[in-house]
Design a protein around this motif. Structure first.
Motif, PDB file in Angstrom:
ATOM      1  N   ALA A   1       9.545  -7.496  -0.993  1.00 50.04           N
ATOM      2  CA  ALA A   1       7.801  -7.873  -0.777  1.00 50.04           C
ATOM      3  C   ALA A   1       7.970  -8.008  -2.379  1.00 50.04           C
ATOM      4  O   ALA A   1       6.571  -8.548  -2.291  1.00 50.04           O
ATOM      5  CB  ALA A   1       7.477  -6.420  -0.561  1.00 50.04           C
ATOM      6  N   ILE A   2       8.337  -7.764  -3.524  1.00 48.91           N
ATOM      7  CA  ILE A   2       7.691  -7.079  -4.898  1.00 48.91           C
ATOM      8  C   ILE A   2       7.980  -8.400  -5.063  1.00 48.91           C
ATOM      9  O   ILE A   2       7.028  -8.911  -5.910  1.00 48.91           O
ATOM     10  CB  ILE A   2       8.158  -5.676  -5.467  1.00 48.91           C
ATOM     11  CG1 ILE A   2       6.917  -4.838  -4.883  1.00 48.91           C
ATOM     12  CG2 ILE A   2       7.074  -5.748  -7.243  1.00 48.91           C
ATOM     13  CD1 ILE A   2       7.056  -3.736  -5.742  1.00 48.91           C
TER      14      ILE A   2
ATOM     15  N   THR B   1       0.652  -0.936   0.118  1.00 42.39           N
ATOM     16  CA  THR B   1       0.119   0.085  -0.339  1.00 42.39           C
ATOM     17  C   THR B   1       0.919   1.377   0.113  1.00 42.39           C
ATOM     18  O   THR B   1       1.238   2.541  -0.486  1.00 42.39           O
ATOM     19  CB  THR B   1      -0.938   0.090   1.184  1.00 42.39           C
ATOM     20  OG1 THR B   1      -1.894  -1.456   0.896  1.00 42.39           O
ATOM     21  CG2 THR B   1      -2.080   1.260   1.217  1.00 42.39           C
ATOM     22  N   ASP B   2       1.504   1.287   0.706  1.00 43.92           N
ATOM     23  CA  ASP B   2       2.758   2.878   0.924  1.00 43.92           C
ATOM     24  C   ASP B   2       3.556   2.056  -0.798  1.00 43.92           C
ATOM     25  O   ASP B   2       3.462   3.732  -0.752  1.00 43.92           O
ATOM     26  CB  ASP B   2       3.475   2.324   2.461  1.00 43.92           C
ATOM     27  CG  ASP B   2       3.008   1.876   3.509  1.00 43.92           C
ATOM     28  OD1 ASP B   2       2.333   2.746   3.351  1.00 43.92           O
ATOM     29  OD2 ASP B   2       3.834   1.853   4.456  1.00 43.92           O
ATOM     30  N   LEU B   3       3.852   1.744  -0.918  1.00 40.43           N
ATOM     31  CA  LEU B   3       4.604   1.903  -2.703  1.00 40.43           C
ATOM     32  C   LEU B   3       3.297   3.067  -3.489  1.00 40.43           C
ATOM     33  O   LEU B   3       4.034   3.492  -4.114  1.00 40.43           O
ATOM     34  CB  LEU B   3       5.350   0.461  -3.393  1.00 40.43           C
ATOM     35  CG  LEU B   3       5.963   0.702  -4.331  1.00 40.43           C
ATOM     36  CD1 LEU B   3       7.184   1.628  -4.740  1.00 40.43           C
ATOM     37  CD2 LEU B   3       5.909  -1.216  -4.461  1.00 40.43           C
TER      38      LEU B   3
ATOM     39  N   TRP C   1       1.634   6.906  -7.018  1.00 43.31           N
ATOM     40  CA  TRP C   1       1.120   7.606  -7.432  1.00 43.31           C
ATOM     41  C   TRP C   1       1.392   9.170  -6.799  1.00 43.31           C
ATOM     42  O   TRP C   1       0.472  10.006  -7.744  1.00 43.31           O
ATOM     43  CB  TRP C   1      -0.291   7.434  -6.893  1.00 43.31           C
ATOM     44  CG  TRP C   1      -1.513   6.016  -7.751  1.00 43.31           C
ATOM     45  CD1 TRP C   1      -1.259   6.082  -9.288  1.00 43.31           C
ATOM     46  CD2 TRP C   1      -2.052   5.096  -6.498  1.00 43.31           C
ATOM     47  NE1 TRP C   1      -2.103   4.808  -9.205  1.00 43.31           N
ATOM     48  CE2 TRP C   1      -2.312   4.421  -8.111  1.00 43.31           C
ATOM     49  CE3 TRP C   1      -2.293   4.955  -5.574  1.00 43.31           C
ATOM     50  CZ2 TRP C   1      -3.242   3.323  -8.001  1.00 43.31           C
ATOM     51  CZ3 TRP C   1      -2.690   3.285  -5.331  1.00 43.31           C
ATOM     52  CH2 TRP C   1      -3.760   2.897  -6.439  1.00 43.31           C
ATOM     53  N   GLU C   2       2.038   9.391  -5.803  1.00 41.03           N
ATOM     54  CA  GLU C   2       2.377  11.402  -6.167  1.00 41.03           C
ATOM     55  C   GLU C   2       3.125  10.919  -7.235  1.00 41.03           C
ATOM     56  O   GLU C   2       3.743  12.410  -8.081  1.00 41.03           O
ATOM     57  CB  GLU C   2       3.144  10.974  -4.859  1.00 41.03           C
ATOM     58  CG  GLU C   2       2.301  11.035  -3.922  1.00 41.03           C
ATOM     59  CD  GLU C   2       2.733  11.348  -2.137  1.00 41.03           C
ATOM     60  OE1 GLU C   2       3.613  11.840  -2.217  1.00 41.03           O
ATOM     61  OE2 GLU C   2       2.608  10.859  -1.301  1.00 41.03           O
TER      62      GLU C   2
ATOM     63  N   GLU D   1      13.844   5.587  -6.179  1.00 45.46           N
ATOM     64  CA  GLU D   1      14.419   4.942  -4.810  1.00 45.46           C
ATOM     65  C   GLU D   1      13.265   4.569  -4.218  1.00 45.46           C
ATOM     66  O   GLU D   1      13.097   4.471  -2.951  1.00 45.46           O
ATOM     67  CB  GLU D   1      14.377   6.513  -4.245  1.00 45.46           C
ATOM     68  CG  GLU D   1      16.417   6.832  -5.212  1.00 45.46           C
ATOM     69  CD  GLU D   1      17.475   5.858  -4.826  1.00 45.46           C
ATOM     70  OE1 GLU D   1      17.238   5.764  -3.276  1.00 45.46           O
ATOM     71  OE2 GLU D   1      18.025   5.500  -5.674  1.00 45.46           O
ATOM     72  N   THR D   2      11.605   5.306  -5.260  1.00 41.46           N
ATOM     73  CA  THR D   2      10.493   4.622  -5.026  1.00 41.46           C
ATOM     74  C   THR D   2      10.438   3.279  -4.118  1.00 41.46           C
ATOM     75  O   THR D   2       9.577   2.743  -3.496  1.00 41.46           O
ATOM     76  CB  THR D   2       9.395   5.623  -4.560  1.00 41.46           C
ATOM     77  OG1 THR D   2       9.455   7.048  -4.887  1.00 41.46           O
ATOM     78  CG2 THR D   2       8.091   5.296  -3.951  1.00 41.46           C
TER      79      THR D   2
END
Length: 119
Positions: free
Chosen positions: A117-118, A51-53, A58-59, A109-110
């Motif tokens: 995890a991916i 979720t954080d990713l 999206w930003e 970097e994001t």
């Protein structure tokens, strides 16, 4: 991001309306998703994307779909695992998401912290 949520709500409303139509004898195309299929698709994507990713990406790339975020992040992580050069990573990331090259390093970097995890 508010516009995205509004569009998602409208899409869900349209699916509800279409599912109601099928009960009234109106024939829908065979490939029209039912509500459970739609929900399971969202659940599948949610389980694959941290979720954080998704929120952070999206930003940077607000027009990306969840599928684009997942596949783009997987490709970036594959390049990271292959020890790609930082410049190459940034260029590829920008190209994957269709943004300016200047956004590439931010995308990399994001994504990098989530590569474990991916997968």
């Amino acid at each position: 991001m508010t516009a995205r949520r509004t569009l998602a709500a409208l899409a869900i409303g349209a699916l509800l309306a279409l599912s109601a139509c099928s009960d009234d004898g109106i024939d829908l195309p065979a490939d029209t998703p039912s509500i459970p299929d739609w929900e399971s698709s969202l659940d599948d994507l949610a389980s694959e994307i941290p979720t954080d990713l998704a929120t952070d990406l999206w930003e940077v790339v607000p027009d990306a779909s969840p599928e684009e975020i997942l596949t783009g992040a997987q490709e970036i992580c594959g390049d990271v695992a292959a020890n790609a050069d930082e410049e190459e990573l940034a260029r590829n990331a920008a190209k994957l998401f269709g943004v300016e090259e200047a956004e590439g390093p931010t995308i990399v970097e994001t994504v990098k912290p989530y590569c474990d995890a991916i997968g």
